[in-house]
Design a protein around this motif. Structure first.
Motif, short mmCIF file in Angstrom:
data_model
loop_
_atom_site.label_atom_id
_atom_site.label_comp_id
_atom_site.label_asym_id
_atom_site.label_seq_id
_atom_site.Cartn_x
_atom_site.Cartn_y
_atom_site.Cartn_z
N ARG A 75 2.62 -7.21 -3.32
CA ARG A 75 1.98 -6.07 -2.17
C ARG A 75 0.56 -5.65 -1.87
O ARG A 75 0.22 -5.82 -0.72
N ALA B 172 -1.32 -6.43 1.67
CA ALA B 172 -1.96 -5.96 2.43
C ALA B 172 -3.40 -5.70 2.51
O ALA B 172 -3.91 -5.21 2.94
N GLY B 173 -3.27 -6.47 1.72
CA GLY B 173 -5.26 -6.86 1.50
C GLY B 173 -6.05 -5.87 0.99
O GLY B 173 -7.15 -5.67 1.01
N ILE B 174 -5.42 -6.21 -0.45
CA ILE B 174 -6.11 -4.61 -0.50
C ILE B 174 -6.59 -5.43 -1.92
O ILE B 174 -6.15 -6.17 -2.91
N GLU C 280 -5.16 2.82 -7.15
CA GLU C 280 -4.06 3.37 -6.81
C GLU C 280 -4.26 4.50 -5.66
O GLU C 280 -5.33 4.60 -5.99
N GLU C 281 -3.28 5.90 -5.07
CA GLU C 281 -3.18 6.16 -4.49
C GLU C 281 -4.48 7.69 -5.19
O GLU C 281 -5.55 8.53 -4.57
N ARG D 106 -11.06 -2.01 -0.31
CA ARG D 106 -10.07 -1.76 0.79
C ARG D 106 -10.93 -2.52 2.15
O ARG D 106 -11.36 -3.70 2.96
N LEU E 267 -11.17 -5.95 5.36
CA LEU E 267 -11.29 -5.22 6.52
C LEU E 267 -12.82 -6.46 7.52
O LEU E 267 -13.25 -6.53 8.23
N PRO F 103 -3.45 -10.33 5.39
CA PRO F 103 -4.68 -10.56 6.27
C PRO F 103 -5.51 -11.95 6.49
O PRO F 103 -5.64 -11.96 7.63
N ASN G 215 -4.89 -3.72 9.96
CA ASN G 215 -5.37 -4.24 8.71
C ASN G 215 -5.55 -2.87 7.99
O ASN G 215 -4.73 -2.12 7.03
N VAL G 216 -6.31 -2.22 8.97
CA VAL G 216 -5.85 -0.32 7.76
C VAL G 216 -4.83 0.07 7.76
O VAL G 216 -4.98 0.32 7.21
N ILE H 216 -2.10 -1.50 7.82
CA ILE H 216 -1.07 -1.78 6.58
C ILE H 216 -1.52 -1.13 5.29
O ILE H 216 -1.18 -1.29 4.29
N GLN H 217 -3.19 -1.51 5.25
CA GLN H 217 -3.78 -0.98 4.31
C GLN H 217 -3.00 -0.18 3.32
O GLN H 217 -3.15 0.40 2.27
N SER H 218 -3.07 1.16 4.52
CA SER H 218 -2.88 2.00 3.78
C SER H 218 -1.41 2.57 3.81
O SER H 218 -1.22 3.20 2.75
N SER I 116 0.48 0.84 2.09
CA SER I 116 0.36 -0.20 1.42
C SER I 116 0.72 0.67 0.14
O SER I 116 1.23 0.88 -0.87
N ILE I 117 -0.57 1.97 0.16
CA ILE I 117 -1.51 2.49 -0.80
C ILE I 117 0.06 3.18 -1.19
O ILE I 117 0.24 4.06 -2.56
#
Lengths: 454, 454
Positions: A266, A270-272, A277-278, A289, A293, A430, B333-334, B336-338, B340-341
């Motif tokens: 995942r 999502a390109g992380i 985690e949050e 991130r 970007l 991405p 991109n931003v 999807i990152q947000s 997915s977190i």
């Protein structure tokens, strides 16, 4: 049956506990947490400061503290571990299975590891841990525990049950009894059910099943997970190259592996770029991130340079700029769809992969169908909305080509990455979007230039 | 130990088998497949035509055929089932656990279901299946099997072992013995290990553990999976609202649930609207992909209309068009990152969620940091590359705003979807990309218009 339902936390409950910690009321803490599952105590500690947690862990019995620590997330655990000295850590490790103990030791500073192992009271556990430390964390050897029940093929059921009695103290869950010869070579397995149902004088060799699925110590965790899932195994014995029984992997560890792999995928999609985690810090989240970007940004800037080449076309037909987002978005969507379908095939490893040519033919057929529909609708709508005919043709031809090429790229990229040993999920993120944005712009403006100036 | 290693397929092996089928050489087929794990036979059948497979299944013993059918993927299985008559199907179902039998019955045409159940030889199994059919497929009741070992709390260990002997015939894997009272209310559990290690005269009530984790019949499969993962359970008893023991769920079914959920999420994130895989037909693959492509297309056309409003700005400053892909890509991109977190937080349900305000504050802090870096680099590069100062400012201000708003949207959308009972993974897919493309264009051209005409 006090606690059949899952344990429910309440703010009130927490506040009472925190009050008790402040008042150093060990009796209250002990009584309140008595009988609560260690996994739930771990959840409670997440809400406490490190000092408060440390206090609670000190009050609890070693066996419970050890389980609580074991259930914590790695990043939180390493914070906790810093508050314990090496002796305290070794006391806790004494209570854990060798595989869990190794996980914790791997999180300690290098200089402390040897001391913690040397301090272990249970010398057999110390030896087991040293054995396990030799393996990488993501292969069968790194997942297995040394604790298991084994029986010699020449024993009787009576002898075997006596041995189980002796060995069982250290083994939390039995599943199967593994049957070995005098050289510790794995011969097969006998289920506990069969042993329990057999008469005492029956020989193990007449009762065991010689068709046991095992894995070798160096097998990748992904493959171990796939084997255990495919054959519905609760536990799998691990053997070395000589076929000697080295340990066993239980399904709970594999459930964790599967969950982690899904999370990793995942994040890649999502390109992380880190495992965040949050709850992590603003700084960690930003750092995880930014890399993608920035890559996306350079893609965008390259795109700007590229469109710049066609500045005169835009001056001539400014409406050409209107359709840039349509082209790039379609390329991105098609690319990600294609990658994720290949990703799925890679995950559910089929024994007989279709040939590359067959695969690509199918992808292109699907792309042609999708492309015709999308390009057709856009053409129709553009004409209805009174868009210039020539531009409408340019947009639809470009769209069709983009769908085709993005499908191709989206299919080939994960296959190539997988071949190179890189996680193919990278391709469904991405990476493919950025590449397809550029590809889309190239196609769009080339088609436009050709059609307007030919 | 003939077969410790996983079974390896070869093309040669397959061809020999196919030859044997052609020659109706039942003996060869039987001997070749003897002792091969049913899961491996399922894999072999994937390579055969439906007729060839049917032939092999008829040759095999019912017990093996049943397991092979059980191990097949749903869509392939329903093709196979059509070649069997109701009597043959009921013979196979007789050999399966009730939960697996129910899964197969659910794939049969409605009109055949009753007949198949009526034809079942084992009347208790028929009753169990009818019981299970009442539940939705994705709740605990739909996952559980009726087969389990239970003991009355008033028994002795000796009585219990005798009962296990009697009940064990129908139960493949035992794990725990569930302890109930005379009304079948679940009181607790006793591990097989404890029963095996206890003296015959010990009473179950003195030996069982009254702190057993159970789930209720209507609990969602996602929650069941989370509980089994959290507490490292191999099996969990299922009770009804009165606390009566109704069945049990084993970890192999949960491994399948976790795998399926991960696949579903991957498809949602990629904008694929049906459960397809590479092996599906061109038509199915196209149908699964078109809906989101079309939604993305309308997004793109809307974007075109929108940019059209600013046609005069583009004529004045054509370079404005250059940065459209940069803006839309960054927003995507931003976003999807947000998402997915947040998705990850939703998946690993934390008991104490941070308050919405706290969450958003953190998201915005991360966005501000990311935004400053991205906007800063772009500003620097634009100036170095000799881009007009005013346009450089427009681009960077727009980028910063897009990062902020896309972060906000990406965080809030999955939370709202989850609250509405919609799979939040939808938000990490083309949905958020399309929305953010439009948002990005709106911001970019508004900022440009303001800065150029103020």
């Amino acid at each position: 049956m006090e606690n059949v339902e899952q344990f429910e936390l309440s703010k009130e409950y927490l506040e009472k506990l925190q009050q008790a910690i402040k008042e150093l009321d060990d009796v209250f803490i002990k009584n309140t947490l008595e009988g609560i599952n260690p996994a739930d105590i771990s959840t409670i500690l997440l809400e406490f400061s490190t000092d408060e947690s440390k206090y609670v862990l000190d009050v609890l019995e070693n066996e419970v503290s050890a389980e609580v620590i074991n259930d914590l997330d790695e990043d939180i655990r390493s914070k906790f571990l810093k508050t314990f000295d090496n002796r305290q850590i070794s006391v806790m490790l004494n209570e854990l299975d060798s595989d869990d103990a190794v996980d914790i030791i791997n999180e300690l500073p290098l200089k402390d590891r040897e001391e913690v192992i040397a301090l272990l009271e249970n010398k057999e556990k110390a030896k087991n841990i040293l054995d396990l430390l030799r393996y990488e964390e993501d292969v069968a050897g790194g997942l297995m525990a040394k604790e298991l029940i084994k029986a010699n093929v020449n024993w009787s059921v009576k002898q075997c049950i006596e041995e189980i009695r002796r060995q069982a103290e250290n083994v939390e869950k039995i599943y199967s009894v593994y049957v070995v010869d005098d050289q510790n070579i794995l011969l097969g397995r006998a289920s506990l059910k069969r042993i329990i149902l057999a008469d005492d004088h029956v020989q193990i060799k007449d009762l065991y099943d010689d068709e046991v699925i095992s894995v070798e110590t160096y097998m990748d965790e992904v493959d171990v997970a796939e084997i255990m899932r495919k054959y519905d195994l609760d536990a799998v014995p691990v053997v070395n190259v000589q076929g000697k029984l080295m340990g066993r992997i239980t399904i709970d560890d594999i459930v964790d592996v599967i969950t982690e792999l899904a999370e990793e995928e995942r994040q890649m999609m999502a390109g992380i770029s880190e495992d965040v985690e949050e709850a992590d810090s603003v700084w960690m989240l930003t750092r995880a991130r930014l890399p993608w970007l920035i890559i996306g940004m350079f893609g965008g800037l390259l795109g700007a340079q590229f469109i710049g080449v066609f500045e005169e076309d835009i001056l001539l037909v400014p409406a050409m700029a209107f359709f840039i987002p349509l082209i790039t978005a379609t390329g991105g969507n098609v690319g990600i769809q294609s990658s994720s379908i290949v990703l799925q095939s890679i995950a559910n490893k089929s024994v007989f992969d279709d040939s590359f040519l067959k695969r690509i033919t199918k992808v292109l057929l699907v792309a042609i169908l999708n492309g015709i529909v999308i390009a057709g609708i856009v053409m129709g709508l553009n004409l209805i909305l009174g868009q210039e005919v020539r531009l409408s043709i340019v947009v639809s031809v470009a769209l069709f080509t983009v769908v085709l090429l993005a499908s191709f790229m989206g299919t080939v990229t994960p296959l190539v990455l997988d071949r190179l040993g890189i996680n193919p999920a990278l391709a469904a993120g991405p990476f493919i979007t950025t590449a397809n944005d550029l590809l889309g712009l190239l196609i769009y403006f080339s088609v436009a230039h050709l059609l307007y100036y030919s």
